[in-house]
Scaffold this active site. Structure first.
Site, PDB file in Angstrom:
ATOM      1  N   ASN A  12      42.870 -26.966  11.168  1.00 23.52           N
ATOM      2  CA  ASN A  12      41.728 -27.229  12.039  1.00 23.52           C
ATOM      3  C   ASN A  12      41.919 -26.346  13.265  1.00 23.52           C
ATOM      4  O   ASN A  12      42.671 -26.687  14.173  1.00 23.52           O
ATOM      5  CB  ASN A  12      41.680 -28.709  12.417  1.00 23.52           C
ATOM      6  CG  ASN A  12      40.507 -29.051  13.312  1.00 23.52           C
ATOM      7  OD1 ASN A  12      39.773 -28.176  13.777  1.00 23.52           O
ATOM      8  ND2 ASN A  12      40.314 -30.321  13.586  1.00 23.52           N
ATOM      9  N   ARG A  96      38.826 -26.772   8.203  1.00 21.54           N
ATOM     10  CA  ARG A  96      37.679 -27.455   8.794  1.00 21.54           C
ATOM     11  C   ARG A  96      36.767 -26.391   9.400  1.00 21.54           C
ATOM     12  O   ARG A  96      37.193 -25.573  10.207  1.00 21.54           O
ATOM     13  CB  ARG A  96      38.135 -28.409   9.892  1.00 21.54           C
ATOM     14  CG  ARG A  96      36.956 -29.129  10.539  1.00 21.54           C
ATOM     15  CD  ARG A  96      37.320 -29.717  11.887  1.00 21.54           C
ATOM     16  NE  ARG A  96      36.167 -30.400  12.478  1.00 21.54           N
ATOM     17  CZ  ARG A  96      36.026 -30.600  13.783  1.00 21.54           C
ATOM     18  NH1 ARG A  96      36.921 -30.147  14.631  1.00 21.54           N
ATOM     19  NH2 ARG A  96      34.960 -31.218  14.243  1.00 21.54           N
ATOM     20  N   HIS A 185      30.847 -34.443  12.309  1.00 24.87           N
ATOM     21  CA  HIS A 185      31.849 -35.456  11.932  1.00 24.87           C
ATOM     22  C   HIS A 185      31.648 -35.903  10.486  1.00 24.87           C
ATOM     23  O   HIS A 185      32.033 -37.013  10.109  1.00 24.87           O
ATOM     24  CB  HIS A 185      31.781 -36.699  12.842  1.00 24.87           C
ATOM     25  CG  HIS A 185      32.128 -36.451  14.262  1.00 24.87           C
ATOM     26  ND1 HIS A 185      31.527 -37.129  15.311  1.00 24.87           N
ATOM     27  CD2 HIS A 185      33.020 -35.607  14.847  1.00 24.87           C
ATOM     28  CE1 HIS A 185      32.036 -36.711  16.454  1.00 24.87           C
ATOM     29  NE2 HIS A 185      32.943 -35.778  16.212  1.00 24.87           N
ATOM     30  N   ARG A 246      30.095 -35.463  26.944  1.00 22.92           N
ATOM     31  CA  ARG A 246      28.735 -35.057  26.575  1.00 22.92           C
ATOM     32  C   ARG A 246      27.741 -36.157  26.905  1.00 22.92           C
ATOM     33  O   ARG A 246      28.022 -37.337  26.742  1.00 22.92           O
ATOM     34  CB  ARG A 246      28.644 -34.720  25.082  1.00 22.92           C
ATOM     35  CG  ARG A 246      29.514 -33.562  24.641  1.00 22.92           C
ATOM     36  CD  ARG A 246      29.299 -33.287  23.155  1.00 22.92           C
ATOM     37  NE  ARG A 246      30.261 -32.324  22.650  1.00 22.92           N
ATOM     38  CZ  ARG A 246      31.042 -32.527  21.584  1.00 22.92           C
ATOM     39  NH1 ARG A 246      30.962 -33.664  20.911  1.00 22.92           N
ATOM     40  NH2 ARG A 246      31.882 -31.596  21.181  1.00 22.92           N
ATOM     41  N   GLU A 389      40.335 -37.540   8.469  1.00 19.34           N
ATOM     42  CA  GLU A 389      39.594 -36.326   8.171  1.00 19.34           C
ATOM     43  C   GLU A 389      40.459 -35.298   7.458  1.00 19.34           C
ATOM     44  O   GLU A 389      39.973 -34.564   6.585  1.00 19.34           O
ATOM     45  CB  GLU A 389      39.021 -35.746   9.463  1.00 19.34           C
ATOM     46  CG  GLU A 389      37.959 -36.640  10.090  1.00 19.34           C
ATOM     47  CD  GLU A 389      37.509 -36.164  11.457  1.00 19.34           C
ATOM     48  OE1 GLU A 389      36.514 -35.420  11.511  1.00 19.34           O
ATOM     49  OE2 GLU A 389      38.162 -36.532  12.448  1.00 19.34           O
TER      50      GLU A 389
END
Length: 403
Positions: A12, A96, A185, A246, A389
């Site tokens: 990742n 990823r 996601h 965010r 993940e």
């Protein structure tokens, strides 16, 4: 790939970091995990844990110039444990990739054409895809003979119907600039929705679940029978829930107002909404543990930030209940979702008429295992399901190269 190749290295690659895990797909065992951070700085740091050997974490600090140097350092750490990238047991490297657009809706073996398309998507993922590409190219250079597989954050959400994916703007303009809702996601939402069904003893095709992935980045999804039908993030990861830094949902005209009245540039507004908003913008902290500590001490600014965060969560739970029609479960996951009991309690409080409730004693339990936190009488199961993940990426990668 040899018949004995059962290991997958998951990478990742971020703008200044590389997270990695080496996983044996025979049983999902982690052989090694690690993180390289602050790439490009003098104080770079590599933390490596050789789980297969039962060894202790090793940490080194010092300048790591770029991703090429970072991956070479990772390879050296793995080799020191007898897990080197030249091992015949390594089946593939899974990457990823944040944005796959409309073209990539499944894990994909990377070739020049695929890499070119990922590059073409940089304008809609300028913070993420360039770093993903750098990691891919570096890994390809180190093992050009090995299958490299891209697993896309957006892929799971590709099943959204057009009425959920389209924005209500001019169609020609939207199509010309690839403007639509993609969602992110996805590997987490896919993994957690399946695990939630298993927790209920059912096949994913039988279960409607609302997944709440609550970390520093946060997103919700409505999953009907194993397929995503709506999700909170959109063209970028900015839309939707209140997050660590965010803003989530906001009137688009706020951007025009800031440009006209405050004289802010497009880049300044981008930074404001992505890095200086959300919880950190509201109260100066984006760590939910610190926010809860401040609330306990009577900090009203922290309390307001928490209430705004929960209010948005409730809105999405309600909206996705309407979208699904029948909800079998609500699943909390990721750092905040798995560890912040007050968030789970507050998000479900008052939703008893919708069949949702949390048992205080079950909610207080800390565990790494999937578990129900709703009372037996609740019509809708409320669950905590730790996400994985990396394992999801490894499983998709391994399945593809063995297909």
């Amino acid at each position: 790939m040899t018949a004995t190749a059962t290991r997958v290295l998951v990478l990742n690659s971020g703008s200044s970091s590389v997270k990695y895990q080496l996983i044996d797909m025979n049983d999902g065992t982690r052989l090694a995990v690690g993180l390289v951070e602050r790439i490009g700085e003098q104080a770079s740091r590599l933390a490596h844990t050789p789980l297969a050997a039962g060894g202790d974490k090793r940490e080194t600090e010092g300048a790591i110039a770029d991703h090429d140097a970072a991956l070479k350092a990772v390879a050296a750490e793995l080799a020191a444990d007898g897990l080197g990238l030249d091992s015949p047991q390594l089946a593939a490297i899974g990457h990823r990739v944040v944005h796959g657009g409309l073209k990539f809706t499944e894990p994909t073996v990377i070739d020049d054409a695929v890499l070119k398309e990922i590059e073409r998507l940089v304008p809609v993922a300028p913070l993420h895809n360039p770093a993903n590409i750098t990691g891919i190219r570096t890994a390809q250079a180190m093992r050009p003979d090995l299958p490299q597989v891209a697993v896309f954050d957006t892929a799971f959400h590709a099943t959204m119907p057009e009425y959920a994916a389209r924005y209500a703007i001019d169609v020609e303009t939207a199509d010309a600039h690839r403007i639509r809702r993609y969602g992110f996601h996805g590997t987490s939402h896919a993994y957690v929705s399946r695990k939630t069904a298993a927790l209920l003893g059912k096949d994913p095709s039988e279960v409607n679940v609302i997944v709440l992935h609550l970390g520093n980045g946060a997103s919700a999804s409505a999953v009907a029978g194993g397929r995503c039908v709506d999700t909170s993030m959109g063209l970028t990861p900015l839309e939707g829930l209140v997050m660590g830094t965010r803003s989530g949902d906001i009137d688009p005209a706020v951007t025009f107002h800031l440009k006209r009245v405050a004289g802010m540039s497009t880049d300044e507004i981008d930074v404001l909404l992505n890095k200086k908003s959300g919880l950190i913008g509201l109260c100066g902290d984006n760590d939910m543990r610190e926010i809860r500590r401040r609330i306990d001490e009577g900090d009203e600014r922290a309390r307001l930030a928490f209430d705004i965060y929960i209010h948005r969560l409730k809105k999405y739970i309600g909206a996705y209940s309407a979208v699904l029609g029948r909800v079998d479960a609500v699943a909390f996951t990721a750092g905040v979702g798995e560890n912040a009991a007050p968030v789970r309690e507050a998000a479900v409080a008052g939703l008893e008429e919708m069949g949702m409730a949390v048992d205080a004693s079950l909610n207080a339990v800390r565990s790494d295992e999937p578990r129900l936190i709703s009372p037996e009488y609740a019509r809708v199961a409320v669950a905590v399901v730790p996400t994985d993940e990396e394992l999801e990426i490894a499983q998709q990668t391994y399945a593809l190269v063995n297909a």
